[in-house]
Design a protein around this motif. Sequence first.
Motif, PDB file in Angstrom:
ATOM      1  N   LEU A 151       0.864  -1.184   0.000  1.00  0.00           N
ATOM      2  CA  LEU A 151       0.000   0.000   0.000  1.00  0.00           C
ATOM      3  C   LEU A 151       0.900   1.234   0.000  1.00  0.00           C
ATOM      4  CD1 LEU A 151      -3.031   0.883   0.201  1.00  0.00           C
ATOM      5  CD2 LEU A 151      -2.624   1.166   2.661  1.00  0.00           C
ATOM      6  N   VAL A 152       0.738   2.085  -1.013  1.00  0.00           N
ATOM      7  CA  VAL A 152       1.621   3.247  -1.133  1.00  0.00           C
ATOM      8  C   VAL A 152       0.796   4.535  -1.119  1.00  0.00           C
ATOM      9  CG1 VAL A 152       3.392   1.979  -2.390  1.00  0.00           C
ATOM     10  CG2 VAL A 152       1.618   3.171  -3.663  1.00  0.00           C
ATOM     11  N   PRO A 153       1.254   5.554  -0.403  1.00  0.00           N
ATOM     12  CA  PRO A 153       0.568   6.844  -0.411  1.00  0.00           C
ATOM     13  C   PRO A 153       0.932   7.671  -1.640  1.00  0.00           C
ATOM     14  CG  PRO A 153       2.416   6.902   1.115  1.00  0.00           C
ATOM     15  CD  PRO A 153       2.387   5.527   0.546  1.00  0.00           C
ATOM     16  N   VAL A 154      -0.019   8.458  -2.135  1.00  0.00           N
ATOM     17  CA  VAL A 154       0.197   9.380  -3.247  1.00  0.00           C
ATOM     18  C   VAL A 154      -0.073  10.782  -2.725  1.00  0.00           C
ATOM     19  CG1 VAL A 154      -0.494  10.035  -5.580  1.00  0.00           C
ATOM     20  CG2 VAL A 154      -0.540   7.621  -4.895  1.00  0.00           C
ATOM     21  N   ALA A 155       0.891  11.685  -2.907  1.00  0.00           N
ATOM     22  CA  ALA A 155       0.811  13.005  -2.278  1.00  0.00           C
ATOM     23  C   ALA A 155      -0.117  13.960  -3.022  1.00  0.00           C
ATOM     24  CB  ALA A 155       2.205  13.612  -2.172  1.00  0.00           C
ATOM     25  N   ASN A 156      -0.038  13.976  -4.362  1.00  0.00           N
ATOM     26  CA  ASN A 156      -0.803  14.935  -5.155  1.00  0.00           C
ATOM     27  C   ASN A 156      -2.213  14.401  -5.357  1.00  0.00           C
ATOM     28  OD1 ASN A 156      -1.525  17.089  -6.675  1.00  0.00           O
ATOM     29  ND2 ASN A 156      -0.279  16.552  -8.456  1.00  0.00           N
ATOM     30  N   LEU A 157      -3.216  15.103  -4.827  1.00  0.00           N
ATOM     31  CA  LEU A 157      -4.559  14.576  -4.604  1.00  0.00           C
ATOM     32  C   LEU A 157      -4.409  13.360  -3.683  1.00  0.00           C
ATOM     33  CD1 LEU A 157      -7.609  14.722  -5.104  1.00  0.00           C
ATOM     34  CD2 LEU A 157      -7.277  13.166  -7.026  1.00  0.00           C
ATOM     35  N   PRO A 158      -4.225  13.627  -2.399  1.00  0.00           N
ATOM     36  CA  PRO A 158      -3.860  12.564  -1.454  1.00  0.00           C
ATOM     37  C   PRO A 158      -4.804  11.366  -1.508  1.00  0.00           C
ATOM     38  CG  PRO A 158      -3.722  14.705  -0.412  1.00  0.00           C
ATOM     39  CD  PRO A 158      -4.370  14.926  -1.741  1.00  0.00           C
ATOM     40  N   HIS A 159      -4.217  10.190  -1.703  1.00  0.00           N
ATOM     41  CA  HIS A 159      -4.967   8.936  -1.661  1.00  0.00           C
ATOM     42  C   HIS A 159      -3.954   7.797  -1.586  1.00  0.00           C
ATOM     43  CE1 HIS A 159      -3.914   9.194  -5.928  1.00  0.00           C
ATOM     44  NE2 HIS A 159      -4.196   7.914  -6.059  1.00  0.00           N
ATOM     45  N   TYR A 160      -4.467   6.582  -1.510  1.00  0.00           N
ATOM     46  CA  TYR A 160      -3.607   5.403  -1.435  1.00  0.00           C
ATOM     47  C   TYR A 160      -3.815   4.517  -2.652  1.00  0.00           C
ATOM     48  CZ  TYR A 160      -2.070   6.491   3.255  1.00  0.00           C
ATOM     49  OH  TYR A 160      -1.479   7.101   4.317  1.00  0.00           O
ATOM     50  N   VAL A 161      -2.736   3.850  -3.057  1.00  0.00           N
ATOM     51  CA  VAL A 161      -2.795   2.887  -4.157  1.00  0.00           C
ATOM     52  C   VAL A 161      -2.290   1.540  -3.631  1.00  0.00           C
ATOM     53  CG1 VAL A 161      -1.941   2.258  -6.444  1.00  0.00           C
ATOM     54  CG2 VAL A 161      -2.455   4.644  -5.926  1.00  0.00           C
ATOM     55  N   LEU A 162      -3.104   0.507  -3.821  1.00  0.00           N
ATOM     56  CA  LEU A 162      -2.692  -0.850  -3.437  1.00  0.00           C
ATOM     57  C   LEU A 162      -2.093  -1.526  -4.666  1.00  0.00           C
ATOM     58  CD1 LEU A 162      -2.562  -3.181  -1.411  1.00  0.00           C
ATOM     59  CD2 LEU A 162      -4.896  -3.811  -2.112  1.00  0.00           C
ATOM     60  N   LEU A 163      -0.837  -1.935  -4.546  1.00  0.00           N
ATOM     61  CA  LEU A 163      -0.130  -2.602  -5.634  1.00  0.00           C
ATOM     62  C   LEU A 163      -0.143  -4.108  -5.398  1.00  0.00           C
ATOM     63  CD1 LEU A 163       2.979  -0.224  -5.762  1.00  0.00           C
ATOM     64  CD2 LEU A 163       0.874  -0.064  -7.108  1.00  0.00           C
ATOM     65  N   LEU A 164      -0.620  -4.864  -6.383  1.00  0.00           N
ATOM     66  CA  LEU A 164      -0.713  -6.319  -6.290  1.00  0.00           C
ATOM     67  C   LEU A 164      -0.071  -6.958  -7.510  1.00  0.00           C
ATOM     68  CD1 LEU A 164      -4.491  -6.636  -5.274  1.00  0.00           C
ATOM     69  CD2 LEU A 164      -2.523  -6.575  -3.730  1.00  0.00           C
ATOM     70  N   ASP A 165       0.489  -8.160  -7.329  1.00  0.00           N
ATOM     71  CA  ASP A 165       1.035  -8.864  -8.487  1.00  0.00           C
ATOM     72  C   ASP A 165      -0.046  -9.631  -9.238  1.00  0.00           C
ATOM     73  OD1 ASP A 165       0.656 -10.741  -6.481  1.00  0.00           O
ATOM     74  OD2 ASP A 165       2.450 -11.904  -6.981  1.00  0.00           O
ATOM     75  N   SER A 166      -1.073 -10.075  -8.531  1.00  0.00           N
ATOM     76  CA  SER A 166      -2.177 -10.793  -9.171  1.00  0.00           C
ATOM     77  C   SER A 166      -3.361 -10.800  -8.209  1.00  0.00           C
ATOM     78  CB  SER A 166      -1.771 -12.236  -9.513  1.00  0.00           C
ATOM     79  OG  SER A 166      -1.423 -12.937  -8.327  1.00  0.00           O
ATOM     80  N   ALA A 167      -4.541 -11.064  -8.748  1.00  0.00           N
ATOM     81  CA  ALA A 167      -5.745 -11.130  -7.917  1.00  0.00           C
ATOM     82  C   ALA A 167      -6.865 -11.766  -8.728  1.00  0.00           C
ATOM     83  CB  ALA A 167      -6.155  -9.731  -7.456  1.00  0.00           C
ATOM     84  N   THR A 168      -7.840 -12.338  -8.028  1.00  0.00           N
ATOM     85  CA  THR A 168      -8.976 -12.958  -8.705  1.00  0.00           C
ATOM     86  C   THR A 168     -10.128 -11.975  -8.876  1.00  0.00           C
ATOM     87  OG1 THR A 168      -9.724 -13.800  -6.558  1.00  0.00           O
ATOM     88  CG2 THR A 168      -8.393 -15.281  -7.912  1.00  0.00           C
ATOM     89  N   GLU A 169     -10.232 -10.985  -7.991  1.00  0.00           N
ATOM     90  CA  GLU A 169     -11.284  -9.972  -8.090  1.00  0.00           C
ATOM     91  C   GLU A 169     -10.831  -8.803  -8.972  1.00  0.00           C
ATOM     92  OE1 GLU A 169     -14.241 -10.155  -7.141  1.00  0.00           O
ATOM     93  OE2 GLU A 169     -14.419 -11.452  -5.379  1.00  0.00           O
ATOM     94  N   THR A 170     -11.764  -7.980  -9.400  1.00  0.00           N
ATOM     95  CA  THR A 170     -11.421  -6.803 -10.205  1.00  0.00           C
ATOM     96  C   THR A 170     -10.816  -5.725  -9.311  1.00  0.00           C
ATOM     97  OG1 THR A 170     -13.569  -5.744  -9.876  1.00  0.00           O
ATOM     98  CG2 THR A 170     -13.368  -7.281 -11.734  1.00  0.00           C
ATOM     99  N   PRO A 171     -10.033  -4.802  -9.897  1.00  0.00           N
ATOM    100  CA  PRO A 171      -9.462  -3.706  -9.107  1.00  0.00           C
ATOM    101  C   PRO A 171     -10.541  -2.870  -8.421  1.00  0.00           C
ATOM    102  CG  PRO A 171      -8.401  -3.828 -11.254  1.00  0.00           C
ATOM    103  CD  PRO A 171      -9.538  -4.798 -11.295  1.00  0.00           C
ATOM    104  N   GLU A 172     -11.692  -2.679  -9.087  1.00  0.00           N
ATOM    105  CA  GLU A 172     -12.758  -1.849  -8.511  1.00  0.00           C
ATOM    106  C   GLU A 172     -13.322  -2.491  -7.241  1.00  0.00           C
ATOM    107  OE1 GLU A 172     -11.912  -0.924 -12.550  1.00  0.00           O
ATOM    108  OE2 GLU A 172     -12.612  -2.857 -11.710  1.00  0.00           O
TER     109      GLU A 172
END
Length: 506
Positions: A406-427
């Motif tokens: 989980l990484v923070p983004v400063a410009n328009l503050p929010h978080y991005v979860l980075l995954l290598d793979s997943a069965t569910e959609t990103p949404e």
Amino acid sequence: MRPMIQLFGQLLAAGAGRFQQALDDPQSMQISVQREICDHLIASEYGKALGIRSVADWQRVPIVDYDALEPWILGHNKPQQIPLTPEPILFYEKTSGSSGVAKWIPYTQSLRRSFNQMFCVWAHDLIAYGPKFSTGKLYACISPQLNPPDSQSLQDDLDYLDGWLRWVLRPWLVMPNGLNRLHEPQLFKHQLALALLQAESLEIISIWSPSFLQVHLKYIQENQELLRAELHNRISRDRLQLLSESSIPWTKLWSNLKLISCWDSANAADQAKGLRSQFPGVLLQGKGLLATEAPMTIPLIVAGGYVPVLDEVFFEFEDDTGSVHELHELSIGKEYTIILSQKGGLYRYRIGDRVRVTHWYRQTPCLEFLGRHQAISDLVGEKLHETFVNDALNSMNLQGTHFKSLVPVANLPHYVLLLDSATETPEIIAQQLDRALSQSHHYYRARSLGQLAPPQVLISHQIPELLALHRARTGTIWGGIKHQILATSPINTELLQQLKLEIPNY
């Protein structure tokens, strides 16, 4: 080769025996180590400035972090003699830790000998109680020189060892000439793949991050035809056939492989789980708690856990109330933050690692690594703690995922979860993540007030490698990179854009 391996075990037996005896009386051994380290301190300019004349003055030594010692360490451009120790400095090693700015750690002969002792005890335990090694062929992590040319970082695990031990181990190593001098990642991966595929008798893989091996397995799978063509006359027909399969059977390709040594706790647990599934029947042994600053614990099969390197490092442990305890005073199930003193000039050094006492072996507590102390991300007052984030991600039951950060983004503050793979959609995952993080009062308030935008999710098999290469280019050793469950500083804007370009239809 089995007799040679047993002979090597006998060579290590005396030192391992002394270590086992030390585990029977940890208090006495720690007193002895404290006195030796204090003698170094007394003879140093730092010790004289503090007025330290004997071990009785120990409590006058301040508990410090790296920032407090940096002026004493770096002085005028990394000198060969520093005020922290009377010993000359052999070299400086840059930390590959996941938080904060770069730290340069001075290495003396005594500190290198501490790492050497740890390796000897570990190797003896494996030979005596581990798999029945028969070839001894070993790949020890080598990283490409992606860092700046003036860097003094070690590129080879064996550089931490004394010369005699490196000499003894050389015949068993899978080590292509010049591999550690390569600067281009793709060329490095190609040359290493060729070397590993020709090492039919490979028995041991010793790396740091599990993702380092995953990257190279992925390269072999994706470039199997190219590699087959180059290896046509260099490996057997059977191995060439294995290399042509749509899903390469790794345990058949290296049928002698018996041990993978890598991180398997805290942030690396998911990645290690992935390797275990790819190599059933191979012992995947977690590394002990090792930092650039010092060896702290050793995984011992005979102990069923991780024992402290109590004959080389003096340990103190701070509990959650701020009280400081010595090694023999710890309690099972309790959590502590490590304060260490080692033989390279770091005294009462707050390294920031948290451990839990799992059980006792002989008379010594075994320590499980939990993660970094006070790993907190705070863009707008949400104060997300690594332990909470780890629990939140585990509650989401991310099937098929072996890498998450989980990484923070400063410009328009929010978080991005980075995954290598997943069965569910990103949404769907992003909605689940928002709900899980909203269990934190501060995060929920920041989201409710509009201070934080909704989280996003990026999924790509390329993400771990792109993150590693980015950090390697800024001076971190690729093979020693620790991927964070929670990044504590905002992600580089260019890196984020590069990651998004890797995501189809983003």
